[in-house]
Design a protein around this motif. Structure first.
Motif, PDB file in Angstrom:
ATOM      1  N   GLY A  21      40.713  42.092  37.187  1.00  0.00           N
ATOM      2  CA  GLY A  21      39.387  42.736  37.202  1.00  0.00           C
ATOM      3  C   GLY A  21      39.393  43.890  36.426  1.00  0.00           C
ATOM      4  N   SER A  24      38.826  43.062  32.773  1.00  0.00           N
ATOM      5  CA  SER A  24      37.607  42.594  32.625  1.00  0.00           C
ATOM      6  C   SER A  24      36.571  43.821  32.345  1.00  0.00           C
ATOM      7  CB  SER A  24      37.125  41.714  33.851  1.00  0.00           C
ATOM      8  OG  SER A  24      35.752  41.088  33.608  1.00  0.00           O
ATOM      9  N   GLY A 197      24.407  48.123  39.369  1.00  0.00           N
ATOM     10  CA  GLY A 197      25.182  47.038  40.096  1.00  0.00           C
ATOM     11  C   GLY A 197      25.363  47.099  41.518  1.00  0.00           C
ATOM     12  N   ALA A 201      23.451  44.782  44.497  1.00  0.00           N
ATOM     13  CA  ALA A 201      24.051  44.112  45.634  1.00  0.00           C
ATOM     14  C   ALA A 201      24.650  44.983  46.588  1.00  0.00           C
ATOM     15  CB  ALA A 201      25.375  43.683  44.941  1.00  0.00           C
ATOM     16  N   GLU A 204      26.494  43.853  49.510  1.00  0.00           N
ATOM     17  CA  GLU A 204      28.080  43.489  49.395  1.00  0.00           C
ATOM     18  C   GLU A 204      28.709  44.910  49.375  1.00  0.00           C
ATOM     19  OE1 GLU A 204      31.820  41.888  48.722  1.00  0.00           O
ATOM     20  OE2 GLU A 204      29.966  41.132  49.841  1.00  0.00           O
ATOM     21  N   HIS A 226      34.129  43.694  43.948  1.00  0.00           N
ATOM     22  CA  HIS A 226      32.708  43.929  44.174  1.00  0.00           C
ATOM     23  C   HIS A 226      32.626  45.013  42.695  1.00  0.00           C
ATOM     24  CE1 HIS A 226      28.632  45.828  44.852  1.00  0.00           C
ATOM     25  NE2 HIS A 226      29.542  47.091  44.724  1.00  0.00           N
ATOM     26  N   THR A 229      32.186  43.400  39.705  1.00  0.00           N
ATOM     27  CA  THR A 229      30.662  42.746  39.454  1.00  0.00           C
ATOM     28  C   THR A 229      29.731  43.841  39.205  1.00  0.00           C
ATOM     29  OG1 THR A 229      31.170  40.754  41.066  1.00  0.00           O
ATOM     30  CG2 THR A 229      28.793  41.473  40.789  1.00  0.00           C
ATOM     31  N   ARG A 232      29.833  44.965  35.595  1.00  0.00           N
ATOM     32  CA  ARG A 232      29.512  43.750  34.526  1.00  0.00           C
ATOM     33  C   ARG A 232      28.110  44.048  34.562  1.00  0.00           C
ATOM     34  NH1 ARG A 232      31.137  39.263  37.242  1.00  0.00           N
ATOM     35  NH2 ARG A 232      33.261  39.381  36.256  1.00  0.00           N
ATOM     36  N   THR A 233      27.348  44.191  35.692  1.00  0.00           N
ATOM     37  CA  THR A 233      25.792  44.492  35.874  1.00  0.00           C
ATOM     38  C   THR A 233      25.576  45.802  34.955  1.00  0.00           C
ATOM     39  OG1 THR A 233      25.656  43.178  37.890  1.00  0.00           O
ATOM     40  CG2 THR A 233      23.986  44.844  37.300  1.00  0.00           C
TER      41      THR A 233
END
Length: 246
Positions: A21, A24, A197, A201, A204, A226, A229, A232-233
């Protein structure tokens, strides 16, 4: 980059998905920095990213995300979040050498008009709070060699879990995470907006933060997942800003 076996955060890299992660997140941030607009026009896109981050952070703390068309910002949460965003660049040297001083200043900026002046910049009393903050500060000033995204996640999650101030802990936590992303070189120009992000969310985000506070392997892994994510957003949001400015 790998952490040594004596690094207090090294075990996090063994949790499912954490190392992958982090890589990423790094790739998504690098792609934003490589955008043609951000090669020279990054001051403009960074300024827009800062405002969007502040608005999202305020909304996560129950404030308004809407800027008035004219006149001053009256919502105290949003006003504080915007003050914090404006001050981050100037606080970077302090964050690198004396994180606790920077946190105190962040709280003053975020919580002005929300608590008595005597409570501004002052963590809750107690040896436990002080010890946790000292430990976190030690990590920020060089006590770990884990990848930047992992340290960002730890700073963010720990500040949310500890909630050292009476109010504005979320705004301060996300600002501390943003400072960490800049200071570690993960996002040196502050172009990416993970706060968006988190907001998109938000359920979450809250649940994962609680899981981080639990300290279980599963909870920690959920928090870092989380974060991937959210970053990434935030990278997509940043790309949209750069596209529009190009």
């Amino acid at each position: 980059m790998t952490a040594s076996t004596t690094d207090p955060l090294a075990p996090l890299l063994e949790l499912p998905g954490v190392a992958e992660g982090a890589e990423s997140i790094r790739r998504h941030v690098e792609a934003v920095h490589a955008h043609r607009t951000n090669r020279r026009g990054w001051p403009t896109t960074a300024a827009e990213a800062s405002v969007r981050a502040a608005r999202a952070s305020a909304a996560l703390d129950g404030g308004s995300a809407d800027l008035p068309e004219d006149g001053p910002v009256t919502d105290p949460v949003l006003a504080g979040s915007l003050r914090v965003a404006e001050a981050l660049g100037g606080l970077l040297p302090t964050w690198r050498r004396a994180p606790l001083q920077a946190l105190a200043r962040l709280h003053v900026l975020a919580a002005t008009d929300r608590v008595p002046e005597s409570d501004l910049g002052r963590p809750r009393p107690g040896a436990w709070v002080s010890a946790r903050l000292d430990a976190l500060a030690g990590l920020v000033v060089g006590g770990t060699s884990v990848p930047g995204p992992v340290l960002v996640g730890v700073v963010h999650g720990e500040m949310l879990a500890l909630a050292p101030f009476l109010v504005a802990n979320g705004v301060v936590a996300r600002a501390a995470a943003r400072l960490t992303a800049i200071s570690t070189g993960l996002d040196p120009k502050g172009l990416v907006i993970p706060e968006v992000g988190h907001l998109r969310a938000s359920g979450e985000y809250s649940a994962a933060a609680q899981d981080f506070a639990s300290g279980t392997h599963e909870g920690l892994a959920r928090w870092f997942a989380h974060g991937v994510t959210a970053w990434r957003t935030g990278a997509k949001e940043a790309t949209g800003i750069a596209d529009a400015a190009g």
